[in-house]
Each structure stands twice: as structure tokens, then as C-alpha cells.
Scaffold this motif. Sequence first.
Motif, PDB file in Angstrom:
ATOM      1  N   ALA A 136      49.671  52.249  46.397  1.00 36.19           N
ATOM      2  CA  ALA A 136      49.120  51.429  45.320  1.00 36.19           C
ATOM      3  C   ALA A 136      48.681  50.098  45.913  1.00 36.19           C
ATOM      4  N   VAL A 137      47.402  49.785  45.803  1.00 33.86           N
ATOM      5  CA  VAL A 137      46.861  48.508  46.263  1.00 33.86           C
ATOM      6  C   VAL A 137      46.828  47.586  45.052  1.00 33.86           C
ATOM      7  N   LEU A 138      47.548  46.478  45.128  1.00 34.00           N
ATOM      8  CA  LEU A 138      47.765  45.623  43.968  1.00 34.00           C
ATOM      9  C   LEU A 138      46.790  44.453  43.963  1.00 34.00           C
ATOM     10  N   VAL A 139      46.067  44.303  42.863  1.00 33.49           N
ATOM     11  CA  VAL A 139      45.098  43.224  42.692  1.00 33.49           C
ATOM     12  C   VAL A 139      45.544  42.370  41.507  1.00 33.49           C
ATOM     13  N   PRO A 140      45.764  41.085  41.705  1.00 31.70           N
ATOM     14  CA  PRO A 140      46.227  40.244  40.591  1.00 31.70           C
ATOM     15  C   PRO A 140      45.141  40.008  39.553  1.00 31.70           C
ATOM     16  N   THR A 141      45.560  39.947  38.290  1.00 27.08           N
ATOM     17  CA  THR A 141      44.675  39.505  37.217  1.00 27.08           C
ATOM     18  C   THR A 141      44.721  37.978  37.151  1.00 27.08           C
ATOM     19  N   ASP A 142      43.878  37.381  36.292  1.00 24.00           N
ATOM     20  CA  ASP A 142      43.858  35.923  36.216  1.00 24.00           C
ATOM     21  C   ASP A 142      44.978  35.411  35.310  1.00 24.00           C
ATOM     22  N   ARG A 143      44.971  34.133  35.003  1.00 26.15           N
ATOM     23  CA  ARG A 143      46.085  33.537  34.258  1.00 26.15           C
ATOM     24  C   ARG A 143      46.200  34.081  32.836  1.00 26.15           C
ATOM     25  N   ASN A 144      45.105  34.654  32.316  1.00 31.05           N
ATOM     26  CA  ASN A 144      45.134  35.308  31.009  1.00 31.05           C
ATOM     27  C   ASN A 144      45.206  36.824  31.129  1.00 31.05           C
ATOM     28  N   TYR A 145      45.524  37.302  32.337  1.00 32.93           N
ATOM     29  CA  TYR A 145      45.686  38.732  32.620  1.00 32.93           C
ATOM     30  C   TYR A 145      44.392  39.513  32.469  1.00 32.93           C
ATOM     31  N   GLN A 146      43.271  38.845  32.700  1.00 33.83           N
ATOM     32  CA  GLN A 146      41.981  39.515  32.679  1.00 33.83           C
ATOM     33  C   GLN A 146      41.602  39.962  34.091  1.00 33.83           C
ATOM     34  N   LEU A 147      40.708  40.949  34.183  1.00 35.87           N
ATOM     35  CA  LEU A 147      40.303  41.507  35.467  1.00 35.87           C
ATOM     36  C   LEU A 147      39.594  40.461  36.321  1.00 35.87           C
ATOM     37  N   GLN A 148      39.834  40.541  37.634  1.00 31.94           N
ATOM     38  CA  GLN A 148      39.139  39.686  38.597  1.00 31.94           C
ATOM     39  C   GLN A 148      38.262  40.603  39.462  1.00 31.94           C
ATOM     40  N   LEU A 149      36.987  40.695  39.112  1.00 28.23           N
ATOM     41  CA  LEU A 149      36.101  41.676  39.725  1.00 28.23           C
ATOM     42  C   LEU A 149      35.914  41.461  41.217  1.00 28.23           C
ATOM     43  N   ALA A 150      35.819  40.210  41.641  1.00 28.13           N
ATOM     44  CA  ALA A 150      35.634  39.941  43.073  1.00 28.13           C
ATOM     45  C   ALA A 150      36.850  40.412  43.859  1.00 28.13           C
ATOM     46  N   ALA A 151      38.036  40.199  43.301  1.00 27.60           N
ATOM     47  CA  ALA A 151      39.260  40.635  43.982  1.00 27.60           C
ATOM     48  C   ALA A 151      39.346  42.158  44.034  1.00 27.60           C
ATOM     49  N   ILE A 152      38.922  42.814  42.963  1.00 24.22           N
ATOM     50  CA  ILE A 152      38.923  44.278  42.961  1.00 24.22           C
ATOM     51  C   ILE A 152      37.959  44.803  44.023  1.00 24.22           C
ATOM     52  N   ARG A 153      36.758  44.236  44.052  1.00 26.78           N
ATOM     53  CA  ARG A 153      35.789  44.661  45.060  1.00 26.78           C
ATOM     54  C   ARG A 153      36.339  44.468  46.470  1.00 26.78           C
ATOM     55  N   GLY A 154      37.003  43.352  46.695  1.00 26.44           N
ATOM     56  CA  GLY A 154      37.541  43.063  48.016  1.00 26.44           C
ATOM     57  C   GLY A 154      38.676  43.980  48.427  1.00 26.44           C
ATOM     58  N   ALA A 155      39.294  44.656  47.468  1.00 26.93           N
ATOM     59  CA  ALA A 155      40.427  45.550  47.778  1.00 26.93           C
ATOM     60  C   ALA A 155      39.989  46.966  48.120  1.00 26.93           C
ATOM     61  N   ILE A 156      38.715  47.285  47.919  1.00 27.58           N
ATOM     62  CA  ILE A 156      38.226  48.645  48.176  1.00 27.58           C
ATOM     63  C   ILE A 156      38.105  48.884  49.673  1.00 27.58           C
TER      64      ILE A 156
END
Length: 391
Positions: A136-156
Motif C-alpha cells: 500500500a503506497v500511502l498518499v496524504p490528503t490535505d487538511r480537510n481530507y481532500q485529494l491531493q492530485l499532484a501527490a497522487i501523480r507523484g506516487a505512481i
Amino acid sequence: MHSADRMLAVQSPIIPVVGELIRAHPGTISLGQGVVYYGPPPEAIQQINLFLSDAQLHKYSFVDGLPPLVEAIKAKLRVENNIDVGADRRVVVTAGGNMAFMNAVLAITDPGDEIILQTPYYFNQEMAITMASCRAVLVPTDRNYQLQLAAIRGAITARTRAIVTISPNNPTGAVYAENSLRAVNDLCREHGIYHISDEAYENFIYGRVPHFSPASLAESRAQTIALYSLSKAYGFASWRIGYMVIPQHLYTAICKIQDTLLICPPVISQFAALGALGAGAAYCREKLPQLAEVRAMVLGELGRLRSLCTVPEADGAFYLFLKIDTKMESMQLVELLIKEHGVAVMPGIGFGMSDAANGCYLRIAYGALEKATVVEGIARFVNGLRKILGA
């Protein structure tokens, strides 16, 4: 005697751990487990008599679900999710949403592959990935628990096989906007990976952002796996009925998995599910005003803790995920709340929020209890937290 090394890496599910503490302290009010306060609709119970009247129904049945139930699910998907299940997709009925997720993981991965989860994550999904000898590759959400697209892209990476989203979210209650889910779907199509969209809480929305099903996108058919459950909306938790919408090319693999693990979903529960779907989403919608009232009350009481914790926006499901201003470990805080103040919540450590790295987080679930009990429980929580933290 030897036991499997891979299971040593799998975390213990946190709900049974907290459950043992609750049982050891009678009178504890649990704001822990994520279930609703109501049971199945009468239409579901009525269908059980039909099941019992036919002796042939006690035998094994279709691996992917009873045809009438599959057709009822397709009709529901068209009306409620704008998903048309044509020749290029299939519906598979499962023993709950967790099994649907496990089916998906086993069907699309090989040992050593990676699946991206957003943190905080739903612990059973992280456990399933680890059990499959994947990472499981863990990507943090933002302070309101919304998706962070740049971080998701960087985890691929070259080993990534899927990105998982849960909206409305467990454990945070966040609802993802359509444009964010579209962006994840675009990423998946660009990289030739799957978007696993967990929509178990689709009926529980309180804010202005509506629920959106990524599988409704015409261009998403080949790479989107959508997961659903009757456990929440229809009070079906112990009946263990969920379902998944999958690309046709995964159907054979998922049938192999399901036939091995289950043979067929429980037929008696499938009959009940037919009745529940006959009652329709209106059954859940009529319960939402009471849940919304309880939610507003809980948020109001938590306002007394502004100096001690942060309560991010949560417009869906029936969870709040609090960040507590303390150096105390989340499990230690949970134990004190149970033992000294008679109220149980869930520690953030179980959802991937390491105390050392992230700080102290707690999940509150407000869906399982009648209003008066929630009022007492949240009062115990607020007063207990103030005493423990010396406020």
C-alpha cells in the motif's frame, strides 16, 4: 509449527481491539463502529419467507449472484449512479464491500505490486493489500481530507496497479468533488491502471457536494472498478451483501476468486437484498434527517473543544476525524476515555495516522445510536477529553 510470515505484516483490525475494551467496561457508550441505528426495511424481511418456501434454494447458487438481484442492481445503477452496465462490464454480487475490494486486489495484482491509498485510509483495505503480498503506497490528503492530485501523480510507479478513492469517506466523512474524481480517473487512464472507487456511503450526504460515481464516465469503462454495499444504507451489516461493477476482462478472474473463497454469496441474504432494493434509496433518505440532526448536535458539542482539537469539514458518511492537540498516543487516549469516562472512539493509528509522524487523531462515528444515547456519549467524550488534557 510454521505460520505465514506475510500475516505478521498485517495490522490487527482496530475495531475488535477496542471492542474488547468496551466489553471489559460495561456501560461504555460506543462512538466507534461505523453502522447505522436502524435495521433492514420490511420488504427485505418479507423476501426471506420466499426463500424458505423453496427447498432448492438451500443448494449452491450462481457464483456472481442471483440473476434477478443482478438485474435489480443494474436498474439501481442506471437510476442512482448514471452507470449503464452494457456488454463491456459486469455486476458481481459479493459478501459485503470488503470482499469486493479483496476480489479486486487479487484480480489485478501480482506479489510486489503497489496500490495507492489516501491517508487516513480504511484499515481493512490496507490489510487486504498486505495479505495479497502487495504494498500500500500511502498518499496524504490535505487538511480537510481532500485529494491531493499532484501527490497522487507523484506516487505512481511502474508497479502501481490501482488508485483507491472512498467517497463519501471512511474514516473522515469527506466528500470528493466530481472534478477531483474525474482527475483521478484521467490519471488511471493515462497510466493504464485501475481506479477502485469505493462508494459504500453513497447515500449519506449532508452538504452541497453531491455524490459522484466515476464509473458513470463513458471513457472510464475499461479501468474503473466500483464497489458498493447494502450494509449502511439498508441496515444490512450482518447480512454481508455488497456488489461490484467491473470491466468485462476481469470477470473470469473475479469468478475464480469468488468461487474459491465463497462459492456463492449467501442466497438468503440475496433474497433480502432484492427486497431492500425494491424499497429503494427512499428508505435511507427518510432516515437522513435524524442522522443530520445528530450530526449537527455532535458538531455543536465539539465546538466546546476548539482549543483542544481541530474538526475538519465532513459532509458525508457518519464520521468525524479529529486532530487532538496532545503528545499522547491515540490508543492511550482511547483507553483512558473508555476506562475513566465510559465512552469509546477509534484511534487514528488504526487508519494509518501514525502518532509519531502525524500527531494524535480520533474517529467519532455517530450513526449507530439513537439520538439520546449519542447526546450522552458525546457529552462524556467532551468532558472526558477536557479532563484528560487538563483543559
